[in-house]
Design a protein around this motif. Sequence first.
Motif, PDB file in Angstrom:
ATOM      1  N   PRO A   1      40.583  49.643  38.241  1.00  0.00           N
ATOM      2  CA  PRO A   1      41.689  48.713  38.531  1.00  0.00           C
ATOM      3  C   PRO A   1      41.974  48.631  40.032  1.00  0.00           C
ATOM      4  CG  PRO A   1      42.267  50.140  36.690  1.00  0.00           C
ATOM      5  CD  PRO A   1      40.973  50.661  37.251  1.00  0.00           C
ATOM      6  N   ARG A   2      42.139  47.380  40.527  1.00  0.00           N
ATOM      7  CA  ARG A   2      42.408  47.153  41.948  1.00  0.00           C
ATOM      8  C   ARG A   2      43.851  46.706  42.158  1.00  0.00           C
ATOM      9  NH1 ARG A   2      36.974  47.867  41.259  1.00  0.00           N
ATOM     10  NH2 ARG A   2      35.612  46.867  42.779  1.00  0.00           N
ATOM     11  N   PRO A   3      44.431  47.072  43.315  1.00  0.00           N
ATOM     12  CA  PRO A   3      45.782  46.590  43.620  1.00  0.00           C
ATOM     13  C   PRO A   3      45.868  45.059  43.584  1.00  0.00           C
ATOM     14  CG  PRO A   3      45.105  48.245  45.229  1.00  0.00           C
ATOM     15  CD  PRO A   3      43.913  47.985  44.351  1.00  0.00           C
TER      16      PRO A   3
ATOM     17  N   SER B   1      43.161  36.528  32.767  1.00  0.00           N
ATOM     18  CA  SER B   1      41.811  37.065  32.920  1.00  0.00           C
ATOM     19  C   SER B   1      41.515  37.417  34.370  1.00  0.00           C
ATOM     20  CB  SER B   1      40.763  36.054  32.426  1.00  0.00           C
ATOM     21  OG  SER B   1      39.473  36.634  32.498  1.00  0.00           O
ATOM     22  N   ASN B   2      40.858  38.557  34.536  1.00  0.00           N
ATOM     23  CA  ASN B   2      40.224  38.876  35.811  1.00  0.00           C
ATOM     24  C   ASN B   2      38.729  38.896  35.510  1.00  0.00           C
ATOM     25  OD1 ASN B   2      39.283  39.862  38.233  1.00  0.00           O
ATOM     26  ND2 ASN B   2      39.942  41.971  37.859  1.00  0.00           N
ATOM     27  N   PRO B   3      38.125  37.702  35.496  1.00  0.00           N
ATOM     28  CA  PRO B   3      36.718  37.646  35.076  1.00  0.00           C
ATOM     29  C   PRO B   3      35.796  38.097  36.207  1.00  0.00           C
ATOM     30  CG  PRO B   3      37.410  35.487  35.796  1.00  0.00           C
ATOM     31  CD  PRO B   3      38.621  36.390  35.942  1.00  0.00           C
ATOM     32  N   PRO B   4      34.531  38.326  35.902  1.00  0.00           N
ATOM     33  CA  PRO B   4      33.586  38.593  36.996  1.00  0.00           C
ATOM     34  C   PRO B   4      33.497  37.334  37.867  1.00  0.00           C
ATOM     35  CG  PRO B   4      32.616  39.041  34.820  1.00  0.00           C
ATOM     36  CD  PRO B   4      33.886  38.305  34.588  1.00  0.00           C
ATOM     37  N   TYR B   5      33.613  37.488  39.186  1.00  0.00           N
ATOM     38  CA  TYR B   5      33.566  36.289  40.033  1.00  0.00           C
ATOM     39  C   TYR B   5      32.766  36.461  41.325  1.00  0.00           C
ATOM     40  CZ  TYR B   5      37.819  38.527  42.100  1.00  0.00           C
ATOM     41  OH  TYR B   5      38.741  39.386  42.653  1.00  0.00           O
ATOM     42  N   VAL B   6      31.992  37.526  41.395  1.00  0.00           N
ATOM     43  CA  VAL B   6      31.235  37.806  42.611  1.00  0.00           C
ATOM     44  C   VAL B   6      29.897  37.053  42.569  1.00  0.00           C
ATOM     45  CG1 VAL B   6      30.105  39.687  43.883  1.00  0.00           C
ATOM     46  CG2 VAL B   6      32.371  40.046  42.868  1.00  0.00           C
TER      47      VAL B   6
ATOM     48  N   GLY C   1      28.233  43.902  35.081  1.00  0.00           N
ATOM     49  CA  GLY C   1      28.744  42.878  34.170  1.00  0.00           C
ATOM     50  C   GLY C   1      30.202  42.517  34.406  1.00  0.00           C
ATOM     51  N   ALA C   2      30.946  43.394  35.071  1.00  0.00           N
ATOM     52  CA  ALA C   2      32.357  43.117  35.357  1.00  0.00           C
ATOM     53  C   ALA C   2      32.541  42.406  36.684  1.00  0.00           C
ATOM     54  CB  ALA C   2      33.156  44.417  35.357  1.00  0.00           C
ATOM     55  N   LEU C   3      31.444  42.255  37.433  1.00  0.00           N
ATOM     56  CA  LEU C   3      31.528  41.689  38.785  1.00  0.00           C
ATOM     57  C   LEU C   3      30.770  40.377  38.929  1.00  0.00           C
ATOM     58  CD1 LEU C   3      30.815  45.057  40.645  1.00  0.00           C
ATOM     59  CD2 LEU C   3      32.962  43.772  40.809  1.00  0.00           C
ATOM     60  N   ASP C   4      29.634  40.280  38.256  1.00  0.00           N
ATOM     61  CA  ASP C   4      28.675  39.208  38.474  1.00  0.00           C
ATOM     62  C   ASP C   4      29.138  37.893  37.845  1.00  0.00           C
ATOM     63  OD1 ASP C   4      26.484  37.534  38.536  1.00  0.00           O
ATOM     64  OD2 ASP C   4      25.056  39.048  37.838  1.00  0.00           O
TER      65      ASP C   4
HETATM   66  N1  GLN Z   1      37.776  42.244  43.394  1.00  0.00           N
HETATM   67  C1  GLN Z   1      36.568  42.821  42.865  1.00  0.00           C
HETATM   68  C2  GLN Z   1      35.662  43.282  44.004  1.00  0.00           C
HETATM   69  O1  GLN Z   1      35.477  42.559  44.957  1.00  0.00           O
HETATM   70  C3  GLN Z   1      35.843  41.840  41.985  1.00  0.00           C
HETATM   71  C4  GLN Z   1      36.487  41.774  40.671  1.00  0.00           C
HETATM   72  C5  GLN Z   1      35.886  40.723  39.798  1.00  0.00           C
HETATM   73  O2  GLN Z   1      34.766  40.251  39.915  1.00  0.00           O
HETATM   74  N2  GLN Z   1      36.674  40.354  38.875  1.00  0.00           N
HETATM   75  O3  GLN Z   1      35.154  44.371  43.968  1.00  0.00           O
END
Ligand code: GLN
Length: 294
Positions: free
Chosen positions: A106-108, A200-205, A224-227
Amino acid sequence: MSAAPVPAPVPPVWTVRALLAWTADYFQSKGIESARLEAQILLAHVLNCPRIELVARSDEIPEPGFRKAFREIVTRRVDGWPVAYLTGEREFYLLKFDVSPAVLIPRPDTETLVQEALTRLKGKPSPDVLDLGTGSGCIAVSIAHQHKTSRLTAVDVSPDAAEVAKRNAAKHGVADRVTVLVGDLFAPLPPGSLFDLIVSNPPYVTPTEFDALSPDVRDHEPRGALDGGPDGLAFYRRIASDMGPVLKPGGLVLVEIGATQEEAVRAVFDGKGFTTFPAVRDYGRRPRVVMAMR
Ligand code: GLN
């Protein structure tokens, strides 16, 4: 050319104070940013005490067994393992969450999403909320914990992540209002499911951003949580395309976004006939949460 780092002198007696001082120096020499804090977190974990207690225990000499365990954990940290995976927990919003390498730490930044969700849910008697890609469950459990009559459905495609989410719901006493389902986005929802709010905090990188992530994240957190696919937007498109049938009239969607994605993500939801709003900003004043409305 910089000189090779000189190892800190080994103290005659390994007191708590000496262990912390040596480890903080060592972490710093390895380029770890919050060297002192991380040394404290790891030693407190090994000694199974609150971090603040280390001060009172400064002169104590931990048993060799503890020192061995501490040495091992320090080595893994220097090998790149994130602190949260080593201790198995991370604080987020108002609670401490269990984490494992099956879930994103979990991120701030994501606290902004929880805050916004709670603002939108205020005064609603018993809202139904869907959390897509729940991971540790930090968003769903935080919402359930703060809004005592909300009902959450938390979905994750990873069975291991779903287990962590269930554990966190139980740990914080909200398991009766948080239903965790395993499956791909909307697929595991019972027919006829309807929600007031989807979060949702989907993968978005993007692949380029992925390569540039710090090795701690890139090599240890679940890909899978980032891509987020070739342009980082794959999950926003799928959510925008498929959420129509499960959103109540007047329902809202809140999604976390990458700092440069505001325009693109709003365009995705606008393109599907939703109304979007300027992004809510995170603690660092970066655009972080996009809201879309029916
Ligand atoms: N904020 C995350 C990161 O840059 C990415 C989280 C996401 O893809 N949902 O590490």
